[in-house]
Design an enzyme around this catalytic site. Structure first.
Site, short mmCIF file in Angstrom:
data_model
loop_
_atom_site.label_atom_id
_atom_site.label_comp_id
_atom_site.label_asym_id
_atom_site.label_seq_id
_atom_site.Cartn_x
_atom_site.Cartn_y
_atom_site.Cartn_z
N CYS A 113 16.60 16.13 12.75
CA CYS A 113 16.76 15.94 11.31
C CYS A 113 15.88 14.84 10.74
O CYS A 113 15.74 14.73 9.52
CB CYS A 113 18.22 15.67 10.98
SG CYS A 113 19.32 17.00 11.51
N HIS A 252 18.41 11.69 4.88
CA HIS A 252 18.72 12.97 5.51
C HIS A 252 19.99 13.54 4.86
O HIS A 252 20.98 12.83 4.65
CB HIS A 252 18.93 12.79 7.01
CG HIS A 252 19.57 13.96 7.68
ND1 HIS A 252 19.21 15.27 7.43
CD2 HIS A 252 20.60 14.02 8.59
CE1 HIS A 252 19.95 16.08 8.15
NE2 HIS A 252 20.81 15.34 8.86
N ASN A 282 23.30 21.21 4.96
CA ASN A 282 22.45 20.39 5.82
C ASN A 282 21.32 21.28 6.34
O ASN A 282 21.54 22.16 7.17
CB ASN A 282 23.29 19.83 6.98
CG ASN A 282 22.49 18.96 7.93
OD1 ASN A 282 21.27 19.02 7.98
ND2 ASN A 282 23.20 18.16 8.72
#
Length: 324
Positions: A113, A252, A282
């Site tokens: 990520c 993130h 996400n």
């Protein structure tokens, strides 16, 4: 000192939107549970056969069009992804083929990520060398193909998408990168995906197998909340800056509750934090790239300081300070 500039940015998400109620039809969860724990309302999923290289190619082409460049102008393509099309060829090589970027060499970076942070940093160094003029950095993920849809604690978080930027060398030193701080802590237990076990014996029945995405949610939350706010303060302090000196934060897009925690810990208003997780979920490394493009489209960044902070499986984390 040579630097690099961002010429253009773009992003692309699949057309299929999956709501929390859609997920509740196939697993033991609910819209109320998902929103209360994650802040996510919807996510885009690749349900029409688009793979990671397809999303990456579409985001890259949009960015090239905005930069008024042809694919032949690109010297380097870096794709950051946690969900490649396969181990070989690289997803970046497939994007190079799809774009007909015949002069470019290409490779993948896998830092989960935090990939967009690592990708930007890497491309900047190549452009500073004076050998290359234009680079594409693309973060693309099809997380849905790696999910165990019986695991509600992980699957409800994730969506698919891609973001891209076109960079160009600036020999006058007027680059976007005002500082960076990157870290890796070897830890394969808290988050992992796509593990391929070694053989136990020689047998005609042997065939490669991979596992689905797995995360220890509470452990991830604890690790991030322990490390990231202090990392941000320490990094900014090394530049004689405070969190209040930053105009926009792009973290993130792990979990809205996590972003809220970081904002509160830094004593900064949530309005300064770019958030696309509510509608996109996400999207792993693509989340920061998408967030940057959305900010770039909506705000004049001239004279602004923007802090990009990524954290992902590995454990990897880092920040890039942009000054426009």
């Amino acid at each position: 000192m040579p630097g690099s500039k961002i010429l253009a940015s773009a992003h692309y998400v699949p057309s299929d939107i999956v709501t929390n109620d859609d997920l509740a039809k196939i697993m033991d969860t609910s819209d109320a549970w998902i929103q209360s724990h994650t802040g996510i309302k919807t996510r885009h999923m690749s349900l029409k056969g688009e793979n990671t290289s397809d999303l990456a190619t579409k985001a890259a082409q949009l960015a090239l069009d905005k930069a008024d460049l042809a694919a032949e102008d690109i010297d380097l393509i870096i794709v950051t992804t946690f969900t490649p099309d396969g181990l070989a060829p690289s997803t970046a090589a497939l994007v190079q083929r799809n774009l007909n970027a015949n002069k470019a060499w290409a490779y993948d970076i896998m830092t989960a990520c935090s990939g967009f942070i690592f990708g930007l940093s890497t491309a900047d160094k190549f452009l500073r060398s004076g050998v290359y003029q234009h680079a594409l950095v693309i973060s693309a993920e099809v997380n849905s193909k790696m999910m165990d849809f019986t695991d509600r604690t992980s699957t409800v978080f994730f969506g698919d998408g891609a973001g891209a930027v076109v960079l160009t060398a600036d020999m006058q030193g007027n680059g976007f990168l005002a500082g960076e701080d990157m870290h890796t802590i070897g830890n394969a237990d808290v988050v992992h995906s796509g593990r391929i076990p070694p053989l136990q014996e020689l047998s005609a029945e042997n065939y490669p197998k991979t596992d689905a995405f797995v995360q220890m949610g509470r452990d991830v939350f604890n690790e991030v909340t322990t490390l990231i706010p202090q990392h941000i303060r320490d990094f900014l302090s090394s530049k004689s800056l405070k969190p209040s000196d930053i105009d926009y934060f792009i973290p993130h897009q792990a979990n809205l509750r996590l972003i809220e925690y970081i904002a509160k810990d830094l004593d900064e208003p949530l309005s300064k934090f770019s958030t696309n997780i509510i509608r996109n979920g996400n999207t792993s490394s693509a989340g920061i790239a998408i967030g940057f493009d959305e900010l770039n489209q909506s705000v004049n960044l001239t004279g602004k300081r923007v802090l990009l902070t990524g954290f992902g499986a590995g454990f990897t984390y880092g920040s890039i300070l942009m000054q426009f």
